[in-house]
Design an enzyme around this catalytic site. Structure first.
Site, mmCIF file in Angstrom:
data_model
loop_
_atom_site.group_PDB
_atom_site.id
_atom_site.type_symbol
_atom_site.label_atom_id
_atom_site.label_comp_id
_atom_site.label_asym_id
_atom_site.label_seq_id
_atom_site.Cartn_x
_atom_site.Cartn_y
_atom_site.Cartn_z
ATOM 1 N N THR A 14 -12.905 45.886 -28.373
ATOM 2 C CA THR A 14 -13.243 46.093 -26.870
ATOM 3 C C THR A 14 -13.647 45.202 -26.156
ATOM 4 O O THR A 14 -13.118 44.739 -25.026
ATOM 5 C CB THR A 14 -14.313 47.463 -26.972
ATOM 6 O OG1 THR A 14 -13.783 48.390 -27.750
ATOM 7 C CG2 THR A 14 -14.572 47.845 -25.472
ATOM 8 N N VAL A 15 -14.849 44.309 -26.843
ATOM 9 C CA VAL A 15 -15.372 43.004 -26.009
ATOM 10 C C VAL A 15 -14.454 41.930 -26.187
ATOM 11 O O VAL A 15 -14.128 41.243 -24.881
ATOM 12 C CB VAL A 15 -16.744 42.833 -26.517
ATOM 13 C CG1 VAL A 15 -17.594 41.841 -25.680
ATOM 14 C CG2 VAL A 15 -17.704 44.351 -26.363
ATOM 15 N N LYS A 107 -26.612 43.102 -30.364
ATOM 16 C CA LYS A 107 -28.199 43.317 -30.477
ATOM 17 C C LYS A 107 -28.618 43.605 -31.780
ATOM 18 O O LYS A 107 -29.836 43.155 -31.884
ATOM 19 C CB LYS A 107 -28.349 44.691 -29.621
ATOM 20 C CG LYS A 107 -28.006 45.790 -30.417
ATOM 21 C CD LYS A 107 -27.235 46.967 -29.437
ATOM 22 C CE LYS A 107 -26.506 47.797 -30.241
ATOM 23 N NZ LYS A 107 -25.417 48.041 -29.508
ATOM 24 N N GLY A 136 -25.617 45.760 -21.453
ATOM 25 C CA GLY A 136 -24.271 45.308 -21.105
ATOM 26 C C GLY A 136 -24.223 44.310 -19.809
ATOM 27 O O GLY A 136 -24.365 43.145 -19.647
ATOM 28 N N ILE A 138 -25.649 44.447 -16.909
ATOM 29 C CA ILE A 138 -26.602 44.122 -16.121
ATOM 30 C C ILE A 138 -27.337 42.770 -16.361
ATOM 31 O O ILE A 138 -27.708 42.669 -17.712
ATOM 32 C CB ILE A 138 -27.770 45.110 -16.325
ATOM 33 C CG1 ILE A 138 -27.339 46.613 -15.948
ATOM 34 C CG2 ILE A 138 -29.181 44.992 -15.532
ATOM 35 C CD1 ILE A 138 -28.178 47.697 -16.110
ATOM 36 N N GLY A 189 -14.915 58.724 -25.645
ATOM 37 C CA GLY A 189 -15.079 57.552 -26.134
ATOM 38 C C GLY A 189 -16.366 56.977 -25.639
ATOM 39 O O GLY A 189 -16.696 55.700 -25.828
ATOM 40 N N LYS A 207 -32.818 47.153 -28.563
ATOM 41 C CA LYS A 207 -32.707 46.553 -27.220
ATOM 42 C C LYS A 207 -34.024 46.507 -26.772
ATOM 43 O O LYS A 207 -34.248 45.488 -26.390
ATOM 44 C CB LYS A 207 -31.694 47.421 -26.488
ATOM 45 C CG LYS A 207 -30.258 47.366 -26.694
ATOM 46 C CD LYS A 207 -29.499 48.471 -25.992
ATOM 47 C CE LYS A 207 -28.001 48.253 -26.318
ATOM 48 N NZ LYS A 207 -27.253 49.757 -25.754
HETATM 49 N N1 LIG Z 1 -18.250 47.879 -26.671
HETATM 50 C C1 LIG Z 1 -19.256 47.734 -25.939
HETATM 51 O O1 LIG Z 1 -19.326 48.460 -24.632
HETATM 52 C C2 LIG Z 1 -20.343 46.768 -26.060
HETATM 53 C C3 LIG Z 1 -21.281 46.648 -24.978
HETATM 54 C C4 LIG Z 1 -22.349 45.517 -25.288
HETATM 55 C C5 LIG Z 1 -22.600 45.119 -26.715
HETATM 56 N N2 LIG Z 1 -21.489 45.337 -27.259
HETATM 57 C C6 LIG Z 1 -21.694 44.619 -28.823
HETATM 58 O O2 LIG Z 1 -20.305 43.789 -28.870
HETATM 59 C C7 LIG Z 1 -19.930 43.530 -30.275
HETATM 60 C C8 LIG Z 1 -18.250 43.980 -30.642
HETATM 61 O O3 LIG Z 1 -18.335 45.251 -29.935
HETATM 62 P P1 LIG Z 1 -17.061 45.968 -29.851
HETATM 63 O O4 LIG Z 1 -17.156 47.434 -29.210
HETATM 64 O O5 LIG Z 1 -15.837 44.972 -28.986
HETATM 65 O O6 LIG Z 1 -16.558 46.120 -31.343
HETATM 66 P P2 LIG Z 1 -15.278 46.514 -31.642
HETATM 67 O O7 LIG Z 1 -14.191 47.004 -30.740
HETATM 68 O O8 LIG Z 1 -15.360 47.359 -33.097
HETATM 69 O O9 LIG Z 1 -14.550 45.220 -32.277
HETATM 70 C C9 LIG Z 1 -15.031 44.333 -33.333
HETATM 71 C C10 LIG Z 1 -14.117 43.106 -33.687
HETATM 72 O O10 LIG Z 1 -14.528 42.592 -34.811
HETATM 73 C C11 LIG Z 1 -13.706 42.271 -35.861
HETATM 74 N N3 LIG Z 1 -14.119 42.420 -36.926
HETATM 75 C C12 LIG Z 1 -14.667 43.396 -37.784
HETATM 76 N N4 LIG Z 1 -15.372 43.099 -38.938
HETATM 77 C C13 LIG Z 1 -14.876 41.753 -39.020
HETATM 78 C C14 LIG Z 1 -14.804 40.960 -40.089
HETATM 79 N N5 LIG Z 1 -15.283 41.369 -41.211
HETATM 80 N N6 LIG Z 1 -14.298 39.803 -40.073
HETATM 81 C C15 LIG Z 1 -13.901 39.453 -38.979
HETATM 82 N N7 LIG Z 1 -13.747 40.136 -37.866
HETATM 83 C C16 LIG Z 1 -14.298 41.279 -37.677
HETATM 84 C C17 LIG Z 1 -12.570 43.466 -35.549
HETATM 85 O O11 LIG Z 1 -11.253 43.352 -35.985
HETATM 86 P P3 LIG Z 1 -10.018 44.104 -35.926
HETATM 87 O O12 LIG Z 1 -9.875 44.069 -34.448
HETATM 88 O O13 LIG Z 1 -9.093 43.328 -36.458
HETATM 89 O O14 LIG Z 1 -10.421 45.219 -36.483
HETATM 90 C C18 LIG Z 1 -12.816 43.602 -34.064
HETATM 91 O O15 LIG Z 1 -11.699 42.791 -33.447
HETATM 92 C C19 LIG Z 1 -21.098 44.294 -31.033
HETATM 93 O O16 LIG Z 1 -22.029 43.654 -31.450
HETATM 94 C C20 LIG Z 1 -21.454 45.248 -30.033
HETATM 95 O O17 LIG Z 1 -22.888 46.073 -30.215
HETATM 96 C C21 LIG Z 1 -20.472 46.209 -27.420
#
Ligand SMILES: NC(=O)c1ccc[n+]([C@@H]2O[C@H](COP(=O)([O-])OP(=O)(O)OC[C@H]3O[C@@H](n4cnc5c(N)ncnc54)[C@H](OP(=O)(O)O)[C@@H]3O)[C@@H](O)[C@H]2O)c1
Length: 440
Positions: A14-15, A107, A136, A138, A189, A207
């Site tokens: 997602t990010v 985090k 996020g 902010i 979601g 956080k």
């Molecule tokens: N989503 C939000 O709104 C949000 C907001 C603030 C902070 N965050 C933080 O941002 C970070 C990412 O969140 P996200 O929502 O983007 O998560 P996500 O959609 O689950 O994406 C995680 C990514 O990491 C990759 N990944 C997972 N395990 C791995 C490994 N062992 N080796 C290499 N790559 C690996 C995944 O690969 P694949 O794509 O191949 O599965 C995917 O591309 C987290 O720390 C989360 O707490 C997220």
């Protein structure tokens, strides 16, 4: 043209994919503002074959996140994999040890290892930026670390989990039960398949521990955070809160008390007219109280690809401009040990809802137990009966009668002792509901 800042992107979910989109869209603007382009040159995720919403062929794929962190062709690592352990931790450590700045949204990693990672960054004189890790979109990290670096904070509190705020808002606005709202949040979601980490307050706790360190210059201590979630909140509580002029929010609160830093996450009643009470749905908000300043409240999107990417790109822009600050505002060597103010000593008003047995003497027993702990009542609402006869309608003996009380300021210890005694006296059914009231 000035040398581009070459980004290695670990994580394309997602990010990560939103970061690629935003860097593409903002290319010219960022060049104008930073004086150099910011370009993703290499990337990695778990699965190379997965379908992505961008053209993967434009970028160089690197075998794993640690190899990406070591890659001599990148200037900065963006870690958006997640999780407190490897490979995220190892990749960040390798980048910092190699003198590369890091931007992360993680985090969990920062709450657990933030100090150690900050010390590594400081030793190498590189940036460790993590605006996206808390609230996020902010800009609360920058506000605490830079904008208000000279302020003496007394309290910082906020809505730091969009899932919980969405659930509480839906329950209140549409008169739905907790479970129904949770299912709805999952369908949209907003909530994970396993929502425990969010709804039981642990996400907010991580956080808060980061914000408390930034605000008070203390070592990060997630274990010092008292955590209670929202799964016990009922419509009856929301209705009662509303009648009494309050709204219920899951707040993370860090307060500088005479004893140390009190860090707590729990459902909280806040006055309906307060700024924080107006924040509905998945939106986040943080209020800062500092000596000599009016309270400052920042409100905005706490999650989602676009909002989180906006924070990451801002962190990258700082690196492109050559800005390096101590990651937590206060250099690690000068952070003070977190003196934990025990939760039993917390002082404030309390909302107590109990199901009293309607029989002679119940009201007197409850009043006596509260008086023994020197708890005074601001208001008592009794739905009917309670052997007071002539209230609204007489109850049948033994019938469960809801009693709602608001206390004047008292201590957590006093409330717990009084309610334990009331339960031992067998004048109530079940466990009384207790919600702390926050001055806001
Ligand atoms: N989503 C939000 O709104 C949000 C907001 C603030 C902070 N965050 C933080 O941002 C970070 C990412 O969140 P996200 O929502 O983007 O998560 P996500 O959609 O689950 O994406 C995680 C990514 O990491 C990759 N990944 C997972 N395990 C791995 C490994 N062992 N080796 C290499 N790559 C690996 C995944 O690969 P694949 O794509 O191949 O599965 C995917 O591309 C987290 O720390 C989360 O707490 C997220």
């Amino acid at each position: 043209m000035a040398k581009p800042l070459r980004v290695g992107l670990a994580g394309l979910g997602t990010v990560g994919s939103a970061v690629i989109r935003l860097l593409d869209e903002g290319r010219d603007k960022l060049l104008a503002r930073c004086g150099r382009p910011i370009e993703v040159v290499a990337l990695n995720a778990r699965s190379r074959g997965k379908k992505r919403n961008f053209d993967l062929a434009r970028f160089r794929w690197v075998g794993d996140p640690v190899a990406l962190a070591r890659d001599p062709e990148i200037d900065v690592l963006v870690e958006v994999i997640g999780g407190a352990g490897d490979p995220a931790k190892r990749a960040v450590e390798i980048a910092l040890a190699g003198g590369k700045p890091v931007v992360t949204a993680n985090k969990a990693l920062l709450a657990r290892h933030g100090q150690k990672l900050a010390a590594m960054a400081e030793r190498r004189g590189v940036a460790l930026n993590f605006e996206a890790a808390v609230a996020g979109g902010i800009p609360i990290v920058k506000t605490l670390r830079e904008g208000l670096n000279g302020a003496s904070f007394t309290r910082i509190y906020g809505i730091l989990n969009g899932t919980c705020n969405y659930i509480l808002s839906r329950m209140e606005q549409d008169r739905l039960a907790f479970d129904d709202c949770l299912r709805e949040a999952q369908r949209l979601g907003y909530a994970e398949a396993d929502p425990t980490f969010d709804v039981e307050g642990h996400d907010t706790g991580q956080k808060l521990s980061i914000l408390a360190s930034l605000a008070f210059g203390t070592k990060i201590d997630p274990a010092a955070v008292y955590v209670e979630g929202i799964s016990s909140i009922t419509l009856a509580d929301l209705d009662a809160a509303s009648e009494l002029g309050y709204r219920i929010k899951l707040l993370g609160v860090a307060v500088h008390t005479g004893e140390g830093i009190e860090q707590r996450v729990h459902p909280t009643m806040v006055p309906k007219e307060s700024a924080i009470a107006q924040v509905m749905g998945v939106t986040n908000a943080v209020t800062l109280d500092a000596q000599g300043l009016m309270p400052i409240t920042l409100v905005g999107p706490g999650a989602g690809g676009a909002a989180t990417a906006s924070a990451i790109v801002a962190d990258l822009a700082d690196i492109a401009r050559g800005i390096v600050t101590a990651p937590f505002g206060c250099p690690v060597a000068r952070m003070i040990a977190n003196r934990k103010a025990p939760m039993q000593h917390h002082e404030g008003g309390y909302y107590i809802r109990m199901l009293a047995r309607d029989r002679p003497g119940t009201a007197a027993t409850i009043a006596r137990r509260l008086a023994q702990q020197k708890i005074s009542m601001e208001s008592i609402v009794q739905r009917h009966g309670l052997a007071s006869r002539g209230a609204t309608r007489p109850g049948r003996s033994g019938e469960a009668v809801p009693v709602i009380m608001i206390t004047y300021a008292t201590s957590e210890d006093a409330v717990r002792k009084a309610l334990a005694a009331v339960r031992r006296d067998r004048v109530v059914y079940g466990r009384p509901q207790v919600i702390r009231i926050e001055r806001a």
